[in-house]
Design a protein around this motif. Structure first.
Motif, mmCIF file in Angstrom:
data_model
loop_
_atom_site.group_PDB
_atom_site.id
_atom_site.type_symbol
_atom_site.label_atom_id
_atom_site.label_comp_id
_atom_site.label_asym_id
_atom_site.label_seq_id
_atom_site.Cartn_x
_atom_site.Cartn_y
_atom_site.Cartn_z
ATOM 1 N N SER A 44 24.607 29.386 48.842
ATOM 2 C CA SER A 44 25.555 28.522 48.151
ATOM 3 C C SER A 44 25.937 29.044 46.774
ATOM 4 C CB SER A 44 24.943 27.122 47.999
ATOM 5 O OG SER A 44 23.670 27.196 47.332
ATOM 6 N N GLN A 78 26.671 16.967 42.624
ATOM 7 C CA GLN A 78 26.262 16.453 43.917
ATOM 8 C C GLN A 78 24.786 16.782 44.150
ATOM 9 O OE1 GLN A 78 28.321 14.610 45.840
ATOM 10 N NE2 GLN A 78 29.853 14.834 44.194
ATOM 11 N N PRO A 79 24.111 16.038 45.037
ATOM 12 C CA PRO A 79 22.689 16.327 45.282
ATOM 13 C C PRO A 79 22.418 17.782 45.654
ATOM 14 C CG PRO A 79 23.278 14.225 46.256
ATOM 15 C CD PRO A 79 24.562 14.831 45.767
ATOM 16 N N MET A 80 23.334 18.399 46.432
ATOM 17 C CA MET A 80 23.129 19.785 46.856
ATOM 18 C C MET A 80 23.306 20.785 45.714
ATOM 19 S SD MET A 80 26.687 20.430 48.980
ATOM 20 C CE MET A 80 26.383 18.970 49.976
ATOM 21 N N ASP A 81 23.878 20.333 44.600
ATOM 22 C CA ASP A 81 24.097 21.238 43.473
ATOM 23 C C ASP A 81 22.810 21.544 42.703
ATOM 24 O OD1 ASP A 81 26.800 21.349 44.018
ATOM 25 O OD2 ASP A 81 27.297 19.690 42.658
ATOM 26 N N ARG A 83 20.184 22.857 43.743
ATOM 27 C CA ARG A 83 19.608 24.138 44.185
ATOM 28 C C ARG A 83 20.734 25.045 44.635
ATOM 29 N NH1 ARG A 83 18.757 26.334 49.158
ATOM 30 N NH2 ARG A 83 17.123 27.940 49.337
ATOM 31 N N LYS A 84 20.764 26.246 44.069
ATOM 32 C CA LYS A 84 21.721 27.258 44.489
ATOM 33 C C LYS A 84 20.962 28.556 44.745
ATOM 34 C CE LYS A 84 25.567 24.860 43.976
ATOM 35 N NZ LYS A 84 26.562 24.618 45.034
ATOM 36 N N ARG A 177 17.112 26.426 40.466
ATOM 37 C CA ARG A 177 16.843 25.007 40.692
ATOM 38 C C ARG A 177 16.867 24.274 39.358
ATOM 39 N NH1 ARG A 177 14.304 22.986 45.487
ATOM 40 N NH2 ARG A 177 13.946 24.595 47.066
#
Length: 212
Positions: A44, A78-81, A83-84, A177
């Motif tokens: 991502s 967003q919640p997924m942001d 962790r990249k 993270r």
């Protein structure tokens, strides 16, 4: 007798010199330029063509520049942001008669962390087919609003050279993270990035050479 002692001393010195392995001294940097192509980008944090790789002119390092590698929590995230991650497969072509290892890595980025928030960078680099056990992890704590650099050097005895004659890809894997912790995530935003828009925050991989 003195002549015999002198001869013996010279012989011992010669034997000592002959016993020193050629690999004890670093190989000279090859004159011909190495080339690097990104053959795969997964994760991502690095959509295709958002990461660029450029070898140095002196063949002693190469840089990786990211343009969309930011993890964040809080307002607008967003919640997924939180962790990249980014894994790059690099096709490194080196001059004939040489192989290489990564001897040092300088990770650079920017952190904006509110009080109570914290973040981490996990990173490892390995050749295709190797086990991924050499993991480096760095932590950051708020409040923080500044550029950062973390470096990892490998001792000469621990260098992992690509086997001579093998054209294995070099895999570069990084993960960012961000954790809200006790910060006010409903009112603030905390982020950790390895993005670079001006060329000052590139990640630099330093190279050691060995003759095959």
């Amino acid at each position: 007798m003195f002549k015999a002692l002198a001869t013996g001393t010279a012989l011992l010195a010669a034997l000592a010199g002959a016993a020193s392995p050629a690999s004890a001294s670093p190989a000279p940097t090859p004159r011909n330029q190495m080339t690097i192509n990104v053959v795969a980008a997964n994760g991502s944090g690095c959509p295709w063509r958002s990461a660029q790789v450029l070898p140095s002119r002196d063949n002693r390092s190469f840089t990786v520049t990211y343009s969309r590698f930011t993890a964040q929590v809080g307002v607008g995230a967003q919640p997924m942001d939180a962790r990249k991650n980014c894994q790059l497969a690099l096709d490194v072509r080196v001059p004939q008669g040489f192989t290489y290892a990564i001897s040092r890595t300088d990770y650079r980025g920017f952190a904006h962390l509110e009080r109570g928030a914290y973040a981490s960078l996990s990173a490892f680099t390995y050749f295709q087919g190797e086990s991924r056990t050499d993991l480096s992890r760095y932590t950051f704590s708020g409040p923080m609003d500044a550029n950062w650099q973390r470096s990892r050097a490998v001792g000469i005895k621990a260098l992992s050279f690509r086997p001579c004659g093998d054209q294995r890809y070099l895999n570069v894997n990084n993960e960012l993270r961000v954790f809200g912790g006790s910060s006010k995530v409903r009112k603030t935003t905390s982020s950790l990035t390895m993005d670079s828009t001006d060329g000052r925050l590139d990640t630099v991989y330093h190279v050691s050479w060995k003759k095959c």
